[in-house]
Design an enzyme around this catalytic site. Structure first.
Site, PDB file in Angstrom:
ATOM      1  N   LYS A  18      -5.700 -27.061   8.508  1.00  0.00           N
ATOM      2  CA  LYS A  18      -6.670 -26.173   7.950  1.00  0.00           C
ATOM      3  C   LYS A  18      -7.976 -26.320   8.031  1.00  0.00           C
ATOM      4  CE  LYS A  18      -3.441 -24.263   4.784  1.00  0.00           C
ATOM      5  NZ  LYS A  18      -3.044 -25.069   3.731  1.00  0.00           N
ATOM      6  N   HIS A  20     -14.426 -29.787   0.988  1.00  0.00           N
ATOM      7  CA  HIS A  20     -14.019 -31.048   1.633  1.00  0.00           C
ATOM      8  C   HIS A  20     -15.465 -31.813   2.131  1.00  0.00           C
ATOM      9  CE1 HIS A  20      -9.904 -29.345   2.291  1.00  0.00           C
ATOM     10  NE2 HIS A  20      -9.634 -30.353   1.766  1.00  0.00           N
ATOM     11  N   HIS A  29     -13.524 -27.161   4.988  1.00  0.00           N
ATOM     12  CA  HIS A  29     -14.328 -26.178   4.333  1.00  0.00           C
ATOM     13  C   HIS A  29     -15.305 -26.951   3.506  1.00  0.00           C
ATOM     14  CE1 HIS A  29     -12.241 -26.998   0.495  1.00  0.00           C
ATOM     15  NE2 HIS A  29     -10.911 -26.641   1.500  1.00  0.00           N
TER      16      HIS A  29
HETATM   17  N1  ARG Z   1      -5.519 -32.850   0.666  1.00  0.00           N
HETATM   18  C1  ARG Z   1      -6.070 -32.621  -0.757  1.00  0.00           C
HETATM   19  C2  ARG Z   1      -6.666 -31.230  -0.696  1.00  0.00           C
HETATM   20  O1  ARG Z   1      -7.370 -30.757   0.249  1.00  0.00           O
HETATM   21  C3  ARG Z   1      -6.785 -33.708  -1.257  1.00  0.00           C
HETATM   22  C4  ARG Z   1      -6.061 -35.022  -1.315  1.00  0.00           C
HETATM   23  C5  ARG Z   1      -6.663 -35.895  -2.616  1.00  0.00           C
HETATM   24  N2  ARG Z   1      -6.226 -37.111  -2.726  1.00  0.00           N
HETATM   25  C6  ARG Z   1      -5.074 -37.630  -3.119  1.00  0.00           C
HETATM   26  N3  ARG Z   1      -4.930 -38.877  -3.210  1.00  0.00           N
HETATM   27  N4  ARG Z   1      -4.384 -36.773  -3.755  1.00  0.00           N
HETATM   28  O2  ARG Z   1      -6.731 -30.705  -1.816  1.00  0.00           O
END
Ligand code: ARG
Length: 577
Positions: A126, A132, A129
């Site tokens: 993905k 992030h 963005h």
């Molecule tokens: N990959 C997830 C997202 O983009 C965020 C992960 C956050 N960290 C976790 N330990 N859940 O929404």
């Protein structure tokens, strides 16, 4: 060097009021005629059985308030106003900064303690963005702040590299994947086939079954499916790595969701042992009504694990591996409920480290009058924002001879534009409390006179240039011994010196609240106060050697102070502009 704290300590000795209470009551008076700090005496009136005014008057005569660095303590109504000895302040603060250099503000509060900062955590296949980017910038800054305070910091990137969508991607790639396109621009290609899959799925539900089947194979470790997944992961990571490099960000590990998916049995073991798993509509969940939260699903009705189960496995793993003092998640506010549930499950399971887990949330990212080639779902890709910022910065520097030194070649301008342009984006994320929404606007973020990274970097470069000139004239060789700090007593000078003295405190507070903006705000105040001083006084042309040397020492301390702050924010400065 925190004068407020030291004054609070004396108030405490003299009156018996706990120092922390005194500290919280101390104010900075609105006008400088009222001194540097003021203590309202109302709080003492009950215990001392006197009017606040009488208490203020009485206290002002106490000899303990005329310490070497307090010029006087004066009663004005119910207030006890403190005037610092400006020369003394200048000498202590500046000597300390010049001695400690970039280590000014370091502390040992974190000695022997490990803080995990989990941040960035983008999803494989993905686009990276601007949301992030928020966690990336925030987490990067927090990791530096904790490090400065002596903590052992582990920077973790919890990659979103697991889940049913990979079954879809594998299926889509086999049907429509273009190897060349994947090599050229992996995430664009993966996104293209992913979107295509969703469209095709509507017409042909058989595709969904195929995707599920492929995910099952992947979970079982089937070599072909695993190889494809690894390819998607590696290629996405390569693209992310380029963004990280551009921003000067790095990680200690990339243990993503897939890494923890193998550790679900430990989670189930713990929850079963505590008797917490209950059946609900075919799924297995942990009830959390006593926490005022909805049940946390651990295993779905089809037997698969979910995001939360992998997060539980991750905390357990982190506890085993690091025995963390704090386990911080820098993740957007929309996931607040998820983290509450995860931490509550651990607490209910009697895990003491549950209370050391912290969700550090942040707001949304918005744009004012900015156009991007947005993709699916109106996503703004960070790389585009950075490139645009760099290009606009270059234009500004090229077209404005006032903000650049003469005779600079294009290569040099490019280098500056790069740092300033990226710094401008980083600063915009960090300049206000993290839970507020961010609004990007070119006018503000690239305003060389505003609350912006260009302003900070420009101030730094300009101060460096004064020091360079001084050095050329041989004025720095004996600067320390020549400097007469007791002459740095103008409002402008004292103003900026007092702000410099606040750096250690601001860093400590930024950590205790997980709010890097406290460092950003102080940096901006220091730069503004310094420019006021710079515009009102002559530094190099002064004839009084003691004063000139003291002012040069102040310039040096300003550079150090700004460098400390920008480093903590993850912003690079330039020596010349
Ligand atoms: N990959 C997830 C997202 O983009 C965020 C992960 C956050 N960290 C976790 N330990 N859940 O929404």
């Amino acid at each position: 060097m925190n004068y407020r704290t030291e004054i609070a300590a004396i108030i405490s000795t003299v009156t018996g009021l706990p120092a922390s209470e005194a500290d919280a009551l101390i104010e900075v008076p609105p006008q400088k005629e009222l001194g540097d700090y003021a203590f309202p005496c109302y709080a003492l009136s009950k215990t001392l059985r006197k009017s606040p005014n009488a208490i203020a008057t009485e206290l002002s005569a106490d000899p303990r308030f005329s310490d070497t660095w307090i010029e006087k303590a004066e009663a004005v109504g119910p207030y006890l106003n403190f005037f610092l000895d400006r020369g003394h302040v200048a000498r202590t603060v500046l000597s300390r900064i010049l001695d400690e250099d970039i280590r000014f503000g370091d502390s040992d509060e974190g000695e022997g303690k490990t803080v995990i900062v989990e941040f960035s955590s983008p999803n494989i296949a993905k686009p990276f963005h601007v949301g992030h980017a928020f966690t990336t910038v925030l987490g990067h800054s927090l990791s530096r702040i904790y490090k400065k305070l002596g903590y052992t910091v582990v920077r973790m990137n919890h990659l979103g590299d697991y889940g049913t969508q990979f079954g879809k991607l594998i299926t889509a790639y086999r049907l429509w994947g273009d190897e060349q396109a994947l090599l050229a621009s992996p995430i664009d290609e993966l996104l293209r086939i992913y979107v295509k899959f969703h469209e095709a799925e509507k017409e042909d539900p058989g595709l969904s079954d195929l995707a599920r089947e492929n995910f099952r194979k992947l979970e079982e470790g089937a070599p072909e499916e695993k190889a494809l997944w690894e390819k998607f992961r590696d290629m996405s990571l390569k693209e992310f790595a380029a963004v990280y490099e551009k921003m000067g960000v790095s990680f200690d590990n990339y243990n993503g969701e897939s890494f923890y998916s193998d550790r679900i049995p430990e989670v189930l073991g713990l929850l079963n042992e505590k008797g917490l798993l209950v059946e609900s509509e075919g799924a297995r969940v942990v009830m959390l009504e006593e926490y005022g939260l909805p049940p946390c699903i651990i295993i779905k009705s089809d037997g698969t694990t979910i995001y939360a189960s992998r997060d539980l496995a991750a905390v357990m793993y982190r506890n085993e591996t690091y025995r963390f003092h704090k386990n911080i998640y820098v993740v957007g506010l929309p996931q607040a409920l998820h983290f509450k549930q995860v931490f509550a499950v651990l607490d209910k399971a009697g895990q003491p480290y549950a209370k050391d887990c912290v969700h550090v949330g942040f707001g949304l990212v918005k744009f004012k009058n900015m156009k991007f080639s947005t993709r699916e779902g109106n996503i703004v890709v960070l790389d585009e924002l950075l490139n645009e910022s760099i290009a606009k910065t270059r234009e500004i520097i090229k077209s404005n001879a006032l903000i650049r030194e003469t005779g600079m070649n294009d290569e040099h301008i490019d280098e500056i534009a790069n740092k300033v342009g990226i710094g401008a984006v980083i600063y915009t994320y960090l300049r206000a409390g993290r839970e507020r929404d961010i609004i990007f606007s070119w006018e503000e973020m690239l305003d060389f006179e505003g609350d912006s990274a260009p302003y900070l970097i420009y101030t730094y470069a300009r101060t460096r240039s004064i020091l360079r000139k001084a050095d050329e004239r041989g004025l720095l060789t004996d600067m320390r011994s020549e400097a007469d700090f007791s002459l740095l007593i103008s409002d402008d000078e004292t103003g900026v010196i007092k702000l410099l003295a606040e750096i250690p405190d601001a860093v400590a507070r930024a950590a205790s609240t997980n709010e890097p903006f406290m460092v950003a705000r102080l940096a901006s105040q220091i730069a503004r106060a310094f420019n006021r001083f710079y515009n009102n006084s002559s530094i190099l042309s002064g004839t009084d050697i003691g004063l000139r040397a003291a002012r040069l020492a102040l310039c040096e301390a300003i550079c150090t102070g700004l460098l400390i702050c920008t480093n903590l924010l993850g912003i690079e400065v330039v020596e010349q502009m």
